[in-house]
Design a protein around this motif. Structure first.
Motif, mmCIF file in Angstrom:
data_model
loop_
_atom_site.group_PDB
_atom_site.id
_atom_site.type_symbol
_atom_site.label_atom_id
_atom_site.label_comp_id
_atom_site.label_asym_id
_atom_site.label_seq_id
_atom_site.Cartn_x
_atom_site.Cartn_y
_atom_site.Cartn_z
ATOM 1 N N PHE A 125 -15.631 29.400 36.666
ATOM 2 C CA PHE A 125 -14.632 29.511 35.589
ATOM 3 C C PHE A 125 -13.227 29.355 36.150
ATOM 4 O O PHE A 125 -12.442 28.537 35.660
ATOM 5 C CB PHE A 125 -14.776 30.853 34.864
ATOM 6 C CG PHE A 125 -13.723 31.078 33.816
ATOM 7 C CD1 PHE A 125 -13.803 30.435 32.587
ATOM 8 C CD2 PHE A 125 -12.635 31.913 34.062
ATOM 9 C CE1 PHE A 125 -12.816 30.623 31.620
ATOM 10 C CE2 PHE A 125 -11.655 32.104 33.104
ATOM 11 C CZ PHE A 125 -11.745 31.455 31.876
ATOM 12 N N TRP A 126 -12.884 30.115 37.196
ATOM 13 C CA TRP A 126 -11.508 30.146 37.693
ATOM 14 C C TRP A 126 -11.101 28.847 38.381
ATOM 15 O O TRP A 126 -9.945 28.419 38.267
ATOM 16 C CB TRP A 126 -11.314 31.311 38.663
ATOM 17 C CG TRP A 126 -11.323 32.655 38.016
ATOM 18 C CD1 TRP A 126 -12.229 33.656 38.192
ATOM 19 C CD2 TRP A 126 -10.384 33.144 37.050
ATOM 20 N NE1 TRP A 126 -11.924 34.748 37.403
ATOM 21 C CE2 TRP A 126 -10.783 34.451 36.694
ATOM 22 C CE3 TRP A 126 -9.241 32.608 36.450
ATOM 23 C CZ2 TRP A 126 -10.083 35.228 35.783
ATOM 24 C CZ3 TRP A 126 -8.536 33.383 35.536
ATOM 25 C CH2 TRP A 126 -8.965 34.683 35.214
ATOM 26 N N TYR A 127 -12.022 28.216 39.101
ATOM 27 C CA TYR A 127 -11.645 27.086 39.945
ATOM 28 C C TYR A 127 -12.096 25.727 39.416
ATOM 29 O O TYR A 127 -11.772 24.702 40.014
ATOM 30 C CB TYR A 127 -12.194 27.292 41.360
ATOM 31 C CG TYR A 127 -11.743 28.584 41.975
ATOM 32 C CD1 TYR A 127 -10.398 28.800 42.272
ATOM 33 C CD2 TYR A 127 -12.640 29.613 42.229
ATOM 34 C CE1 TYR A 127 -9.964 30.001 42.819
ATOM 35 C CE2 TYR A 127 -12.226 30.823 42.772
ATOM 36 C CZ TYR A 127 -10.884 31.001 43.066
ATOM 37 O OH TYR A 127 -10.458 32.193 43.596
ATOM 38 N N PHE A 128 -12.831 25.721 38.288
ATOM 39 C CA PHE A 128 -13.289 24.446 37.746
ATOM 40 C C PHE A 128 -13.096 24.370 36.232
ATOM 41 O O PHE A 128 -12.381 23.499 35.741
ATOM 42 C CB PHE A 128 -14.762 24.220 38.098
ATOM 43 C CG PHE A 128 -15.262 22.841 37.778
ATOM 44 C CD1 PHE A 128 -15.059 21.792 38.661
ATOM 45 C CD2 PHE A 128 -15.930 22.582 36.590
ATOM 46 C CE1 PHE A 128 -15.513 20.506 38.366
ATOM 47 C CE2 PHE A 128 -16.378 21.308 36.278
ATOM 48 C CZ PHE A 128 -16.170 20.272 37.176
ATOM 49 N N ILE A 129 -13.689 25.281 35.503
ATOM 50 C CA ILE A 129 -13.646 25.193 34.031
ATOM 51 C C ILE A 129 -12.253 25.448 33.485
ATOM 52 O O ILE A 129 -11.726 24.667 32.678
ATOM 53 C CB ILE A 129 -14.664 26.188 33.417
ATOM 54 C CG1 ILE A 129 -16.086 25.821 33.841
ATOM 55 C CG2 ILE A 129 -14.541 26.191 31.894
ATOM 56 C CD1 ILE A 129 -17.126 26.844 33.428
ATOM 57 N N LEU A 130 -11.626 26.563 33.910
ATOM 58 C CA LEU A 130 -10.297 26.907 33.377
ATOM 59 C C LEU A 130 -9.249 25.847 33.667
ATOM 60 O O LEU A 130 -8.508 25.448 32.751
ATOM 61 C CB LEU A 130 -9.856 28.266 33.913
ATOM 62 C CG LEU A 130 -8.495 28.763 33.391
ATOM 63 C CD1 LEU A 130 -8.538 28.920 31.876
ATOM 64 C CD2 LEU A 130 -8.096 30.071 34.063
ATOM 65 N N PRO A 131 -9.129 25.362 34.913
ATOM 66 C CA PRO A 131 -8.108 24.323 35.143
ATOM 67 C C PRO A 131 -8.321 23.057 34.313
ATOM 68 O O PRO A 131 -7.349 22.442 33.857
ATOM 69 C CB PRO A 131 -8.220 24.025 36.643
ATOM 70 C CG PRO A 131 -9.491 24.637 37.091
ATOM 71 C CD PRO A 131 -9.775 25.764 36.175
ATOM 72 N N ILE A 132 -9.573 22.686 34.078
ATOM 73 C CA ILE A 132 -9.836 21.513 33.246
ATOM 74 C C ILE A 132 -9.437 21.792 31.799
ATOM 75 O O ILE A 132 -8.833 20.942 31.121
ATOM 76 C CB ILE A 132 -11.321 21.115 33.343
ATOM 77 C CG1 ILE A 132 -11.637 20.597 34.746
ATOM 78 C CG2 ILE A 132 -11.671 20.055 32.303
ATOM 79 C CD1 ILE A 132 -13.100 20.326 34.999
#
Length: 491
Positions: free
Chosen positions: A47-54
């Motif tokens: 979530f923090w390093y892939f989903i949220l930034p996208i």
């Protein structure tokens, strides 16, 4: 112009950031995307390093809050990612595959920016993310083609080596020890090569055949691991070993196999070899019903009859019933569980025609395997490094041996990873009877272990980078420290 340069570098850094996170996890999980998604123990990282930034990227550009995205990128995401990387104890290794990944990704990033400038389509913001998608697809396709070619080369190499005797070793636990003990014994008489370290996957073995196996080798010993049905069959049909060892089968990796029956069926895929002449099977294993009688006739149960077993913190002695007589063996390899591992190595050596006297001498010279119950003394402290011991039987034996030590005892452990709760509860209760202090690392099993210890002092340590300071403050001269199993921070 300034904004265009900022766009380019920000876009590139954003894509490289999520690419770095992606390739790190792919490398941890043998480049299996499904395992990254379903088996990673700290899914909050996704979530923090892939989903949220996208999500932030798409939302900000959809409502034309480009500056907000830049603030998030430089003030939040990149600092978080750098901090995450610095705290990892197992960072990405820049292999040729990783360099190919970033090269392809970089080419697509530059090409994408050129097309934006050339055709002035900056308003179609979602195209900014396409280099990552294209890069991943192209990388996977390219690696699949390379792998196909590598497999063909490995098959051809094995076919050319007509006199090569291949021994394949699989088990839920103990396979690396069996492989190493067998190699040390067999190389006393034959030109021997074995898979290095814990290389035991199909891709790893293919690379090892192409890069490590030399022409003129007499015996090739291969460790075979598995995470799903079909993994052992894939290796068995590649290698077609003449000799197989199916070691103890248990609940290791149970989260992958779900049932012990599935685990057992997978390990017995070893018999798919079309030139099998002998299979040594651990006595407590249940032979699957689908194994035909002809294959069963090739099986020999191990260990054979044993007696007078002495397993101390100094040495291990035992007797094996061979050719109607009792034969004594002595070794400085520690642990009762290693008696079975050494016993099957002795049986294979006998099958290969080695003499008992030669085997006795070689067993006595066996060198311990790194991170598998290695005992040393440092600054007055007795240190036992058992970092690669990840099964219940081995860890219980380690606890028992530590109980022979006359002094204060400390254990450092994350418990047993990829195993059932029952095994970790057994371990916790055994620790509670022997150790004065338990330093429980990570959060995977910390609460379960702590709840099942009543007498032992407990320290819960989520971050292993604090371990050195904890040991300095809580361990003194004359203490025994047992490092039982080790797990990287991503677990």
């Amino acid at each position: 112009m300034v904004l265009s340069i900022l766009d380019f570098f920000s876009h590139a850094l954003f894509l490289l950031g999520i690419s770095y996170y992606s390739i790190t996890l792919l490398q941890w999980y043998n480049y299996n995307i499904w395992r990254v998604i379903t088996k990673h123990h700290k899914k909050i990282w996704h979530f923090w390093y892939f989903i949220l930034p996208i999500m932030v990227f798409f939302v900000c550009f959809a409502i034309e809050w480009r500056i907000i995205f830049y603030v998030y990128l430089y003030a939040v995401y990149l600092p978080m990612l750098i901090f995450w990387v610095l705290r990892l104890d197992k960072r990405v290794v820049f292999t040729r595959r990783v360099w190919r990944f970033f090269t392809i990704m970089g080419i697509f990033i530059v090409l994408n920016e050129f097309l934006f400038i050339k055709f002035d389509v900056a308003s179609i913001y979602w195209l900014w993310f396409m280099p990552f998608v294209f890069g991943m697809v192209i990388c996977e396709a390219y690696e699949a083609v390379l792998m196909h070619n590598f497999v063909m080369l490995a098959r051809d190499k094995i076919a050319i080596m007509n006199n090569l005797k291949i021994i394949m070793v699989t088990a839920s636990f103990g396979k690396t020890s069996i492989k190493n003990f067998l190699a040390q014994i067999v190389e006393g008489q034959f030109s021997t090569y074995f898979t290095p370290r814990s290389v035991n996957t199909f891709k790893g073995v293919v690379a090892d055949i192409n890069d490590g196996l030399q022409f003129g080798t007499d015996v090739y010993i291969v460790e075979a691991g598995a995470r799903m049905p079909g993994d052992i069959k894939e290796l068995a049909t590649l290698l077609n070993p003449q000799i197989g060892i199916i070691g103890e089968i248990g609940n290791a990796h149970i989260e992958y196999f779900k049932t012990l029956e599935t685990t057992t069926n997978t390990k017995f895929e070893l018999v798919e070899s079309n030139r099998l002449e002998k299979v040594f099977v651990y006595a407590k294993n249940t032979i699957p019903e689908n194994i035909d009688s002809a294959t069963k006739a090739l099986m020999e149960v191990y260990p054979p009859k044993l007696r007078n077993i002495e397993a101390t913190l100094e040495y291990t002695r035992f007797e094996i019933f061979i050719n109607n007589e009792w034969v004594e063996f002595e070794t400085y390899i520690l642990g009762r569980f290693n008696v079975d591992n050494i016993a099957v190595a002795i049986m294979v050596a006998l099958h290969l025609g080695m003499s008992i006297k030669t085997i006795q001498k070689l067993v006595k010279k066996l060198a311990p395997i790194p991170h598998r119950f290695n005992l040393s003394v440092s600054n007055g402290k007795t240190i036992i490094d058992d970092g690669f011991n990840g099964n219940i039987n081995g860890m219980l034996e380690g606890v028992r041996l530590c109980g022979l030590y006359d002094g204060r005892k400390v254990i450092v452990t994350p418990g047993i990873i990829e195993c059932d709760d029952e095994s970790n509860i057994r371990l916790a209760k055994a620790i509670d009877e022997v150790f004065d202090l338990a330093i429980i690392t990570g959060d995977r099993n910390s609460r379960l272990l702590a709840d099942n210890m009543c007498k032992t002092q407990k320290v819960l340590l989520k971050e292993k980078n604090q371990l050195e300071n904890i040991l300095k403050g809580m361990v003194g001269s004359g203490d025994l420290v047992y490092f039982a199993n080790d797990a990287p921070s991503y677990i």
